[in-house]
Design a protein around this motif. Structure first.
Motif, short mmCIF file in Angstrom:
data_model
loop_
_atom_site.label_atom_id
_atom_site.label_comp_id
_atom_site.label_asym_id
_atom_site.label_seq_id
_atom_site.Cartn_x
_atom_site.Cartn_y
_atom_site.Cartn_z
N TRP A 33 0.73 -4.29 4.33
CA TRP A 33 1.34 -3.11 4.94
C TRP A 33 1.55 -2.00 3.94
O TRP A 33 1.77 -2.23 2.77
N SER A 34 1.52 -0.78 4.46
CA SER A 34 1.88 0.39 3.65
C SER A 34 3.35 0.70 3.90
O SER A 34 3.93 0.21 4.87
N ALA A 35 3.91 1.52 3.04
CA ALA A 35 5.21 2.10 3.34
C ALA A 35 5.01 3.06 4.52
O ALA A 35 3.88 3.43 4.83
N ALA A 36 6.09 3.46 5.16
CA ALA A 36 5.97 4.42 6.27
C ALA A 36 5.79 5.82 5.70
O ALA A 36 6.20 6.10 4.58
N SER A 37 5.16 6.68 6.49
CA SER A 37 4.97 8.07 6.07
C SER A 37 6.31 8.80 6.10
O SER A 37 7.29 8.29 6.64
N LYS A 38 6.32 10.00 5.56
CA LYS A 38 7.48 10.87 5.76
C LYS A 38 7.59 11.18 7.25
O LYS A 38 6.59 11.17 7.96
N THR A 39 8.79 11.50 7.67
CA THR A 39 9.00 11.81 9.09
C THR A 39 8.58 13.25 9.38
O THR A 39 8.83 14.14 8.57
N LEU A 40 7.95 13.43 10.52
CA LEU A 40 7.50 14.75 10.92
C LEU A 40 8.23 15.08 12.23
O LEU A 40 8.24 14.27 13.16
N HIS A 41 8.86 16.25 12.27
CA HIS A 41 9.63 16.60 13.45
C HIS A 41 8.81 17.52 14.35
O HIS A 41 8.41 18.60 13.95
N SER A 94 6.59 9.18 12.79
CA SER A 94 6.13 8.69 11.49
C SER A 94 4.98 7.73 11.74
O SER A 94 4.75 7.31 12.88
N CYS A 95 4.25 7.40 10.69
CA CYS A 95 3.17 6.43 10.87
C CYS A 95 3.16 5.44 9.72
O CYS A 95 3.76 5.69 8.66
N GLN A 96 2.52 4.32 9.94
CA GLN A 96 2.50 3.24 8.97
C GLN A 96 1.19 2.49 9.18
O GLN A 96 0.75 2.32 10.31
N CYS A 97 0.58 2.07 8.07
CA CYS A 97 -0.75 1.48 8.18
C CYS A 97 -0.78 0.06 7.61
O CYS A 97 0.11 -0.33 6.86
N PHE A 98 -1.80 -0.68 8.01
CA PHE A 98 -1.97 -2.04 7.49
C PHE A 98 -3.45 -2.34 7.35
O PHE A 98 -4.28 -1.71 8.00
N LEU A 112 0.84 -1.20 0.00
CA LEU A 112 0.00 0.00 0.00
C LEU A 112 0.87 1.25 0.00
O LEU A 112 1.98 1.24 0.52
N PRO A 113 0.36 2.34 -0.59
CA PRO A 113 1.14 3.59 -0.59
C PRO A 113 1.30 4.16 0.82
O PRO A 113 0.53 3.81 1.71
N SER A 114 2.30 5.01 0.99
CA SER A 114 2.52 5.54 2.33
C SER A 114 1.45 6.55 2.72
O SER A 114 0.96 7.30 1.87
N PRO A 115 1.08 6.56 3.98
CA PRO A 115 0.08 7.52 4.47
C PRO A 115 0.72 8.90 4.67
O PRO A 115 1.93 9.04 4.56
N ASP A 116 -0.11 9.88 4.95
CA ASP A 116 0.37 11.23 5.26
C ASP A 116 0.21 11.48 6.74
O ASP A 116 -0.88 11.28 7.28
#
Length: 184
Positions: A172-180, A160-164, A94-98
């Motif tokens: 599984w999705s890829a992981a989202s971009k990292t948010l600081h 970061s987040c990741q979904c399934f 699955l594509p990565s979430p936002d």
């Protein structure tokens, strides 16, 4: 006080088959070495650089799955060990979430923040990770977000987040971009 050794993945989350990650061992300790154990067996040894050691896994396969822990040795004696970290390798379909955060990336200590992990795919559950910790928060679809009340300085960091999806098989999705997140 007693030495504590922590173990974490950088970046956190489920590793895509063929992808890479770094297993980090860190400890407030001076000299010595780290031994990485995998499924209870000595796996790799690394002299320490500063207070941490980094073991990299590249081109990950299902063989890399397992329970890892770090033992800190000085003079050949184990002084401390980390808790166990389960490393998971999966096909990513699955594509990565936002990942977004309200009210924003920079907040004052004591503020309430809400992390939101959005995905186009229906019926997914997501995990929220913070780099440097094993802990992951599972976000349910109904909740659609994870709120922290009264964040403190220590809650800042790289999230970061990741979904399934739980269909016939787990996808599984890829992981989202990292948010600081910065807590002032």
């Amino acid at each position: 006080g007693a030495l504590t050794v922590s173990i974490f993945l950088k970046p956190p989350g489920v590793i895509p088959a063929g992808g890479s990650t770094i297993i980090c061992c860190s400890c407030q300790c001076s000299s010595g070495s780290f031994v990485l154990y995998k499924n209870g067996h000595q796996f790799r040894t690394l002299e320490q650089s500063g207070s941490r050691a980094e073991f990299s896994i590249s081109n990950a396969t299902y063989k890399d799955r397992g329970l890892y822990s770090c033992h800190y040795l000085d003079g050949g004696i184990v002084l401390a060990r980390s808790s166990d970290l389960y490393v998971s390798v999966e096909e990513i379909r699955l594509p990565s979430p936002d990942l977004s955060v309200l009210p924003g990336h920079e907040v004052a200590a004591g503020a309430d923040v809400m992390f939101r992990c959005t995905t186009t795919h229906p019926s997914t559950s997501c995990f929220l990770y913070v780099e440097g910790q094993i802990r992951a928060e599972q976000l349910s679809r109904e909740q659609d977000g994870y709120s922290f009340s009264q964040v403190q300085k220590g809650d800042g960091g790289r999230y970061s987040c990741q979904c399934f999806t739980k269909n016939a098989s787990l996808e599984w999705s890829a992981a989202s971009k990292t948010l600081h997140l910065v807590v002032r």
